[in-house]
Scaffold this active site. Sequence first.
Site, PDB file in Angstrom:
ATOM      1  N   HIS A 100      -4.679   3.233   1.918  1.00 37.65           N
ATOM      2  CA  HIS A 100      -4.850   3.294   0.134  1.00 37.65           C
ATOM      3  C   HIS A 100      -5.876   3.976  -0.228  1.00 37.65           C
ATOM      4  O   HIS A 100      -6.968   4.839   0.246  1.00 37.65           O
ATOM      5  CB  HIS A 100      -6.095   1.669   0.459  1.00 37.65           C
ATOM      6  CG  HIS A 100      -6.098   1.485  -1.342  1.00 37.65           C
ATOM      7  ND1 HIS A 100      -5.236   0.936  -2.001  1.00 37.65           N
ATOM      8  CD2 HIS A 100      -7.335   2.209  -1.941  1.00 37.65           C
ATOM      9  CE1 HIS A 100      -5.572   1.146  -2.987  1.00 37.65           C
ATOM     10  NE2 HIS A 100      -7.187   1.017  -3.357  1.00 37.65           N
TER      11      HIS A 100
ATOM     12  N   GLU B   5     -12.023   0.392  -7.946  1.00 39.06           N
ATOM     13  CA  GLU B   5     -11.997   0.261  -6.200  1.00 39.06           C
ATOM     14  C   GLU B   5     -13.751   0.866  -6.104  1.00 39.06           C
ATOM     15  O   GLU B   5     -14.727   0.560  -4.880  1.00 39.06           O
ATOM     16  CB  GLU B   5     -11.308   0.982  -6.024  1.00 39.06           C
ATOM     17  CG  GLU B   5     -10.307   0.219  -6.397  1.00 39.06           C
ATOM     18  CD  GLU B   5      -8.746   0.637  -5.937  1.00 39.06           C
ATOM     19  OE1 GLU B   5      -9.384   1.352  -4.988  1.00 39.06           O
ATOM     20  OE2 GLU B   5      -8.026   0.196  -6.412  1.00 39.06           O
TER      21      GLU B   5
ATOM     22  N   LYS C 241      -6.664   2.136   6.855  1.00 41.30           N
ATOM     23  CA  LYS C 241      -6.401   0.802   6.990  1.00 41.30           C
ATOM     24  C   LYS C 241      -6.384   0.174   7.854  1.00 41.30           C
ATOM     25  O   LYS C 241      -6.261   1.515   9.135  1.00 41.30           O
ATOM     26  CB  LYS C 241      -5.051   0.239   6.192  1.00 41.30           C
ATOM     27  CG  LYS C 241      -4.813   0.779   4.895  1.00 41.30           C
ATOM     28  CD  LYS C 241      -3.168  -0.004   4.243  1.00 41.30           C
ATOM     29  CE  LYS C 241      -3.047  -0.019   2.900  1.00 41.30           C
ATOM     30  NZ  LYS C 241      -2.212  -0.273   2.545  1.00 41.30           N
TER      31      LYS C 241
ATOM     32  N   ASN D  62       1.269   0.031   6.162  1.00 40.26           N
ATOM     33  CA  ASN D  62       1.237   2.239   5.882  1.00 40.26           C
ATOM     34  C   ASN D  62       0.217   3.161   6.142  1.00 40.26           C
ATOM     35  O   ASN D  62       0.137   3.503   5.509  1.00 40.26           O
ATOM     36  CB  ASN D  62       1.809   1.983   4.311  1.00 40.26           C
ATOM     37  CG  ASN D  62       1.131   1.250   3.556  1.00 40.26           C
ATOM     38  OD1 ASN D  62      -0.279   0.729   3.639  1.00 40.26           O
ATOM     39  ND2 ASN D  62       1.469   1.348   1.646  1.00 40.26           N
TER      40      ASN D  62
ATOM     41  N   TYR E  22      -7.278  -6.197  -4.422  1.00 38.76           N
ATOM     42  CA  TYR E  22      -5.878  -6.456  -4.612  1.00 38.76           C
ATOM     43  C   TYR E  22      -4.960  -7.758  -5.299  1.00 38.76           C
ATOM     44  O   TYR E  22      -4.474  -8.136  -5.863  1.00 38.76           O
ATOM     45  CB  TYR E  22      -5.093  -6.627  -3.605  1.00 38.76           C
ATOM     46  CG  TYR E  22      -4.881  -5.339  -2.269  1.00 38.76           C
ATOM     47  CD1 TYR E  22      -4.528  -3.898  -2.899  1.00 38.76           C
ATOM     48  CD2 TYR E  22      -5.247  -5.525  -1.150  1.00 38.76           C
ATOM     49  CE1 TYR E  22      -4.144  -3.086  -2.258  1.00 38.76           C
ATOM     50  CE2 TYR E  22      -5.040  -4.707  -0.404  1.00 38.76           C
ATOM     51  CZ  TYR E  22      -3.853  -3.911  -0.588  1.00 38.76           C
ATOM     52  OH  TYR E  22      -4.628  -2.167  -0.115  1.00 38.76           O
TER      53      TYR E  22
HETATM   54  N1  UDP Z   1       3.011  -3.805   0.732  1.00 36.47           N
HETATM   55  C1  UDP Z   1       3.876  -4.937   1.306  1.00 36.47           C
HETATM   56  N2  UDP Z   1       4.977  -5.114   0.313  1.00 36.47           N
HETATM   57  C2  UDP Z   1       5.923  -4.696  -0.232  1.00 36.47           C
HETATM   58  C3  UDP Z   1       4.759  -4.192  -1.611  1.00 36.47           C
HETATM   59  C4  UDP Z   1       3.337  -3.246  -1.099  1.00 36.47           C
HETATM   60  O1  UDP Z   1       3.341  -5.126   1.497  1.00 36.47           O
HETATM   61  O2  UDP Z   1       6.867  -5.116  -1.128  1.00 36.47           O
HETATM   62  C5  UDP Z   1       1.797  -3.551   0.606  1.00 36.47           C
HETATM   63  C6  UDP Z   1       1.019  -2.383   0.687  1.00 36.47           C
HETATM   64  O3  UDP Z   1       0.358  -2.258   2.606  1.00 36.47           O
HETATM   65  C7  UDP Z   1       0.596  -1.553  -0.154  1.00 36.47           C
HETATM   66  C8  UDP Z   1      -0.179  -2.409  -0.689  1.00 36.47           C
HETATM   67  O4  UDP Z   1       1.210  -3.795  -0.412  1.00 36.47           O
HETATM   68  O5  UDP Z   1       0.035  -0.723   0.052  1.00 36.47           O
HETATM   69  C9  UDP Z   1      -0.578  -2.807  -2.309  1.00 36.47           C
HETATM   70  O6  UDP Z   1       1.110  -2.291  -3.045  1.00 36.47           O
HETATM   71  P1  UDP Z   1       1.056  -1.290  -3.985  1.00 36.47           P
HETATM   72  O7  UDP Z   1       2.228  -1.805  -4.574  1.00 36.47           O
HETATM   73  O8  UDP Z   1      -0.454  -1.239  -4.653  1.00 36.47           O
HETATM   74  O9  UDP Z   1       1.102   0.512  -3.433  1.00 36.47           O
HETATM   75  P2  UDP Z   1      -0.132   1.125  -3.151  1.00 36.47           P
HETATM   76  O10 UDP Z   1      -0.889   1.315  -3.722  1.00 36.47           O
HETATM   77  O11 UDP Z   1      -0.929   1.226  -1.982  1.00 36.47           O
HETATM   78  O12 UDP Z   1       1.072   2.038  -2.648  1.00 36.47           O
HETATM   79 MG    MG Z   2      -2.078  -0.123  -5.409  1.00 38.22          MG
END
Ligand code: UDP
Ligand code: MG
Length: 149
Positions: free
Chosen positions: A115, A126, A9, A112, A49
């Site tokens: 991805h 994706e 990211k 974080n 997303y």
């Molecule tokens: N995210 C956030 N706040 C939250 C949950 C998710 O900012 O409370 C962001 C974070 O960058 C995360 C992304 O949204 O990686 C996508 O969320 P997902 O639940 O799909 O998590 P991932 O698959 O990336 O672990």
């Molecule tokens: Mg996800």
Amino acid sequence: MERTFIAVKPDGVQRGLCGEIMKRFEHRGFKLVAAKFVQASEDHMKKHYLDLKDKPFYAGLCKYMSAGPIFAMVWEGQNMVKLGRMMLGETNPADSKPGTIRGDLCVNIGRNIVHGSDTLENAKMEVDLWFKAEEFVTYTSCEQAWLYE
Ligand code: UDP
Ligand code: MG
């Protein structure tokens, strides 16, 4: 063999972590089949997303993801989707174990750094969203014969 979409990211790119993240997938024994360095539009990130569109963080997430370049990759291997997710750690770095990418290299859920597709079905969607067929490179990795029986 499965394929998954992994992306460093914008915060991971800015923090100089592309090499470290790529190294972990290389060292595990996965095969890189496509990669590019791109800045995505907010619209592209909204598509990526889409399943999170009702979440309160959706708008901010799409803005953050389009705020700078991303290192987008497709990795191939056995159990690739599941193992890719295990290597990432939990969505919240605070819940991620040491040894995982998020558990070692970041602290905040909204920054974080990486991805990874969460299911085989989402991985296919994706990969298709980010890469065209001609962007894949077909080659034989010299490691394959020693990675799999
Ligand atoms: N995210 C956030 N706040 C939250 C949950 C998710 O900012 O409370 C962001 C974070 O960058 C995360 C992304 O949204 O990686 C996508 O969320 P997902 O639940 O799909 O998590 P991932 O698959 O990336 O672990
Ligand atoms: Mg996800």
